[in-house]
Design a protein around this motif. Structure first.
Motif, PDB file in Angstrom:
ATOM      1  N   LEU A 254       0.800  -1.224   0.000  1.00 50.76           N
ATOM      2  CA  LEU A 254       0.000   0.000   0.000  1.00 50.76           C
ATOM      3  C   LEU A 254       0.831   1.273   0.000  1.00 50.76           C
ATOM      4  O   LEU A 254       0.521   2.227  -0.686  1.00 50.76           O
ATOM      5  CB  LEU A 254      -0.852   0.039   1.276  1.00 50.76           C
TER       6      LEU A 254
ATOM      7  N   ILE B 371      -9.406  -1.573  -3.942  1.00 48.99           N
ATOM      8  CA  ILE B 371      -8.494  -2.212  -4.882  1.00 48.99           C
ATOM      9  C   ILE B 371      -7.044  -1.978  -4.462  1.00 48.99           C
ATOM     10  O   ILE B 371      -6.116  -2.159  -5.237  1.00 48.99           O
ATOM     11  CB  ILE B 371      -8.719  -1.719  -6.329  1.00 48.99           C
ATOM     12  N   ARG B 372      -6.864  -1.546  -3.241  1.00 46.08           N
ATOM     13  CA  ARG B 372      -5.535  -1.368  -2.654  1.00 46.08           C
ATOM     14  C   ARG B 372      -4.656  -0.446  -3.498  1.00 46.08           C
ATOM     15  O   ARG B 372      -3.451  -0.639  -3.597  1.00 46.08           O
ATOM     16  CB  ARG B 372      -4.845  -2.722  -2.463  1.00 46.08           C
ATOM     17  N   GLY B 374      -3.838   2.496  -2.855  1.00 48.38           N
ATOM     18  CA  GLY B 374      -2.942   3.324  -2.042  1.00 48.38           C
ATOM     19  C   GLY B 374      -3.232   4.817  -2.123  1.00 48.38           C
ATOM     20  O   GLY B 374      -2.539   5.610  -1.504  1.00 48.38           O
ATOM     21  N   ALA B 375      -4.262   5.206  -2.872  1.00 50.43           N
ATOM     22  CA  ALA B 375      -4.548   6.645  -3.006  1.00 50.43           C
ATOM     23  C   ALA B 375      -4.883   7.267  -1.658  1.00 50.43           C
ATOM     24  O   ALA B 375      -4.439   8.370  -1.343  1.00 50.43           O
ATOM     25  CB  ALA B 375      -5.700   6.859  -3.987  1.00 50.43           C
ATOM     26  N   THR B 387      -7.709   2.839   4.481  1.00 43.61           N
ATOM     27  CA  THR B 387      -8.371   1.601   4.069  1.00 43.61           C
ATOM     28  C   THR B 387      -8.320   0.553   5.172  1.00 43.61           C
ATOM     29  O   THR B 387      -9.291  -0.152   5.433  1.00 43.61           O
ATOM     30  CB  THR B 387      -7.792   1.045   2.755  1.00 43.61           C
ATOM     31  N   CYS B 419     -10.579   8.170  -3.188  1.00 46.39           N
ATOM     32  CA  CYS B 419     -10.758   6.710  -3.293  1.00 46.39           C
ATOM     33  C   CYS B 419     -11.520   6.339  -4.559  1.00 46.39           C
ATOM     34  O   CYS B 419     -12.677   6.709  -4.716  1.00 46.39           O
ATOM     35  CB  CYS B 419     -11.502   6.170  -2.078  1.00 46.39           C
ATOM     36  N   PRO B 420     -10.889   5.588  -5.472  1.00 47.20           N
ATOM     37  CA  PRO B 420     -11.584   5.234  -6.712  1.00 47.20           C
ATOM     38  C   PRO B 420     -12.736   4.258  -6.471  1.00 47.20           C
ATOM     39  O   PRO B 420     -13.655   4.191  -7.270  1.00 47.20           O
ATOM     40  CB  PRO B 420     -10.492   4.588  -7.570  1.00 47.20           C
ATOM     41  N   ALA B 421     -12.675   3.503  -5.364  1.00 45.31           N
ATOM     42  CA  ALA B 421     -13.751   2.557  -5.075  1.00 45.31           C
ATOM     43  C   ALA B 421     -14.908   3.259  -4.360  1.00 45.31           C
ATOM     44  O   ALA B 421     -15.904   2.622  -4.026  1.00 45.31           O
ATOM     45  CB  ALA B 421     -13.227   1.403  -4.229  1.00 45.31           C
ATOM     46  N   LEU B 425     -14.558   6.385   3.423  1.00 44.29           N
ATOM     47  CA  LEU B 425     -13.502   6.160   4.409  1.00 44.29           C
ATOM     48  C   LEU B 425     -13.631   7.119   5.588  1.00 44.29           C
ATOM     49  O   LEU B 425     -13.733   6.703   6.740  1.00 44.29           O
ATOM     50  CB  LEU B 425     -12.135   6.314   3.736  1.00 44.29           C
TER      51      LEU B 425
HETATM   52  S1  SF4 Z   1      -8.163   4.743  -2.011  1.00 42.94           S
HETATM   53 FE1  SF4 Z   1      -9.886   3.328  -1.820  1.00 42.94          FE
HETATM   54  S2  SF4 Z   1      -9.376   1.685  -3.231  1.00 42.94           S
HETATM   55 FE2  SF4 Z   1      -7.505   2.836  -2.924  1.00 42.94          FE
HETATM   56  S3  SF4 Z   1      -6.458   1.777  -1.242  1.00 42.94           S
HETATM   57 FE3  SF4 Z   1      -7.671   3.386  -0.311  1.00 42.94          FE
HETATM   58  S4  SF4 Z   1      -9.628   2.407   0.189  1.00 42.94           S
HETATM   59 FE4  SF4 Z   1      -8.581   1.089  -1.251  1.00 42.94          FE
END
Ligand code: SF4
Ligand code: SF4
Lengths: 311, 438
Positions: A254, B371-372, B374-375, B387, B419-421, B425
């Motif tokens: 990450l 989708i991990r 890291g954003a 996340t 977060c692209p998903a 958060l």
């Molecule tokens: S930004 Fe969203 S998709 Fe990306 S690592 Fe964080 S929680 Fe996961």
């Protein structure tokens, strides 16, 4: 019922959704795939199409079966199909591509819970599965179609694993750069890979930490071992693996620090396999091994929280 | 090199529709709602009763304790009721409802301009504190912490720097920007008053580099009169968060769980500095403020000088009404503001903006899966792993949430924004924090 929507802040979101990122990645792999077809001829196109179709259909069917929301539109299955095809020798039979994609999606991705949950890069695990099951098909590479002996040549990289470490090998550096060499469909044309990778880097969808550290590690170690820096980084599937598979978000760490560590690990293992291993090429296996190490890296690279002393 | 902090995001600014518009006074509303709690701390206690007549500027509710704040009538007129009413942050809150009279009168003690010979450096600090606390001044950037508390550092903390927060990093909001352009001298005097109370020499104003014109104005004004320094900052969200601002400008981290005091710093926002000037020099309590009324649904977005207690509905009408159907009404900015169920909530002391956003801007998203990418990790200005905290919170593992330092989260929303998903958060982390504190 209130007239207005109530939801937690923030009330605006960035443009980059999962789908958008995935489809941009697809677009970034396309130049490489197209270069592969140009270099190896129409059979490569069939392999790519079959692989993508198998990946998408498998995901759709399993989604149906497990009554999960249909996720094929997110583009991630297309990426897996494309990556798997790019990792096949151009002369492989079409059923190899289909089986590989099926395995990648059904076993490696969906059985682990689908998007975001898989530990291993599906395309690479699919390739490893094919390699174990049908080594002959997987290690018979084809020469570019412009060469006199288009027919399958013996495994050019496997001939002598040490040879790829030194400048004494066959293709010139320029040939390797433009893709005038034997190898897998997607790994030969470095310039096409760089175009796609540059686009992703520019867009910020991949970060440089992993691929650059990876490539430099291999190059420097090879140089220290007496080989050529440039040759070692152009050879085999390093460029393709470093930019398109070691950067897979789901299966890599990450934090930026973790991603750099991941690249370093990949580099060391790739070098070791190339130098001492029995396999012709170490890229896929080193990435898979580091995939397995990712949870550990994530734990090791927890960041210091703002305002706290170093942990 | 522009100064900044680590992490953060780049939301679109949306400031062009109001940033060149002069502040204008809003029309007198038909009804004023003054909640008894407009600040962090205990609510004020009413000192008027229904039927009473009050003048603008009169105290109508008194602070209860040190961390509390007086509330003043923003109009002259009749107290209609004291009853629960809409509140932009709390949902509902006891409020004093006043009906303004046509011919407005304000307290005679309020002056239009400072006495000749007014010198902020010569005032007695204790008098200043008195004036600030009786004028009911609170932090006007959003958190609404009573200003006199922020000006009374514990004896054992040495304060050496005053930072004036002019970052205004929330999209849409331009009220501080306009104040800097239109009232620079008064703001500078406010800053000098603050410096006097705190006994500090070092005063720096932090402005994001997309507001260079206001940086110029304040720099010119300050060169004339003192040694206040203006520091341009990288335009990045959340640049205006206290901890990030101190980090960017002084390269100091406020310790976890601590206050700016612990870094030897006091931070005040531009509007607060101006209110303090008005309280001290003009004897004027905090009963009106500048509010940016904007959003893609508003016909004629504006920066309005608004009587505190004016309901949102009246301000929408003031700005030409709607050209699109709003999906969300937000008090504050789009990153940290609070969505409202109706247009009833009134402007309170900490309200810097009211936004009317259509579904094109404030879209509704379904949460996907991580989708991990890291954003969120890269975005978090507190260096957390949003996340990981999110998934621990979803499993109700608040012990893990706590170990992951969720209490350090400043609820800036940068993680959710990027977060692209589309995971909520910050929303979930905020909830998890409340669960830990229970
Ligand atoms: S930004 Fe969203 S998709 Fe990306 S690592 Fe964080 S929680 Fe996961
Ligand atoms: S975790 Fe908290 S501090 Fe970090 S980005 Fe999200 S809301 Fe901001």
């Amino acid at each position: 019922m209130s007239m207005y929507t109530i939801s937690p802040a923030p009330h605006i979101k960035s443009k980059d959704s999962t789908n958008r990122i995935m489809w941009f990645v697809v677009a970034a792999i396309l130049p490489t795939a197209i270069a592969g077809v140009w270099i190896f001829g129409p059979h490569a196109a069939w392999l790519i199409l079959a692989s993508v179709a198998a990946a998408v259909l498998t995901e759709a069917a399993l989604g149906r079966l497990m009554k999960k929301p249909v996720t094929v539109t997110d583009g991630s299955a297309v990426i897996t199909g494309l990556l798997l095809a790019c990792n096949l020798p151009a002369g492989a039979p079409v059923w190899i591509a289909v089986l590989g994609s099926f395995f990648a999606i059904a076993i490696v991705k969906c059985a682990f819970g689908g998007l975001g949950k898989n530990i291993f890069n599906p395309a690479l695990a699919g390739r490893a599965f094919l390699m174990l099951s049908w080594p002959a098909h997987m290690t018979t590479w084809q020469n570019p179609r412009f060469w006199p002996d288009v027919v399958s040549s013996a495994t050019p990289l496997a001939k002598n694993a040490v040879e790829i470490m030194g400048p004494g090998s066959k293709p010139s550096l320029w040939d390797m750069f433009i893709g005038n060499r034997g190898g897998c469909i997607g790994e030969v044309c470095v310039i096409a890979i760089l175009v796609g990778a540059g686009f992703l880097l520019y867009k910020g969808y991949i970060k440089w930490y992993t691929p650059i550290v990876y490539i430099l590690t291999v190059g420097i170690l090879s140089r220290l071992a007496g080989g050529s820096f440039i040759f070692s980084i152009l050879a085999g599937g390093l460029m393709f693996g470093a930019f398109f598979m070691a950067t897979d978000m789901v299966t890599t760490p990450l934090t930026p620090g973790g991603q750099a560590l991941f690249g370093l690990g990949c580099g060391i293992i790739t070098f070791a396999i190339r130098k001492w291993g029995g396999y012709p090429e170490g890229v896929s296996y080193s990435i898979l091994i580091m995939n397995a190490a990712t949870p550990m890296i994530d734990r090791l690279t927890k960041r210091r929280v703002f305002g706290k002393k170093k942990r | 090199m522009l100064k900044s902090f680590f992490g953060g995001v780049h939301p679109p600014g949306f400031k062009t529709s109001t940033k060149n518009k002069n502040i204008r006074p809003a029309a007198l509303p038909k009804k004023i709602i003054l909640p008894l709690s407009q600040h962090t701390g205990s609510s004020a206690e009413p000192v008027v009763s229904p039927g009473d007549y009050v003048e603008a500027g009169a105290v109508i509710a008194k602070a209860t304790g040190f961390i509390s704040s007086n509330i003043h009538s923003s109009v002259s007129g009749k107290v209609l009721a004291i009853e629960p009413a809409a509140h932009p942050v709390l949902g509902k809150c006891r409020a004093i409802i006043i009906e303004p009279e046509l011919q407005q009168k304000r307290l005679d003690s309020i002056k239009d301009c400072a006495d000749s010979g007014f010198d902020p450096g010569k005032l007695n600090p204790a008098d200043i504190l008195d004036a600030v606390s009786s004028a009911g001044i609170v932090g006007m950037g959003g958190a609404a912490f009573p200003a006199h508390v922020k000006l009374s550092p514990p004896k054992n903390k040495k304060i050496d720097t005053l930072i004036i927060n002019a970052a205004e990093c929330e999209p849409y909001l331009t009220c501080d920007h306009r104040l800097l352009l239109e009232r620079p001298i008064d703001i500078i005097n406010g800053i000098k008053i603050l410096a006097n109370v705190l006994g500090v020499k070092k005063c720096i104003v932090g402005i994001e580099d997309n507001k260079c014109d206001s940086a110029e104005v304040i720099r010119n004004a300050s060169i004339l009169k003192s040694d206040i320094k203006v520091v341009p900052l990288h335009t990045k969200y959340p640049q205006g968060s206290e901890k990030q601002l101190i980090d960017a400008m002084l390269d100091k981290e406020v310790p976890s769980g601590g206050l700016p005091f612990d870094a030897g710093v006091v931070v005040h926002n531009v509007a607060t500095a101006l209110a303090i000037y008005e309280a001290v020099a003009l004897n004027k309590p905090l009963y009106e403020r500048v509010v940016t009324v904007s959003g893609d649904c508003i016909k004629d977005p504006a920066n309005l000088l608004v009587k505190i207690g004016t309901p949102a509905s009246e301000l929408a009408a003031e700005c030409g009404g709607f050209i699109k159907k709003p999906k969300k009404i937000i008090f504050g900015g789009p990153m940290m503001g609070v969505a409202q169920p109706s247009e009833d909530a009134p402007v309170i002391k900490g309200t810097s903006g009211i936004l009317f956003l259509s579904k094109d801007i404030a879209g509704e998203y379904n949460e996907g899966v991580c989708i991990r990418c890291g954003a969120c990790v890269r975005a978090c200005p507190m260096y957390l792993e949003p996340t990981t905290i999110y998934y621990a919170a979803k499993k109700a593992r608040f012990d893990i949430v706590n170990d992951l330092c969720a209490l350090d989260c400043i609820e800036c929303g940068a993680c959710s924004f990027d977060c692209p998903a589309r995971l909520e958060l910050s929303g979930i982390i905020k909830y998890a924090k409340a669960m830990i504190k229970k």
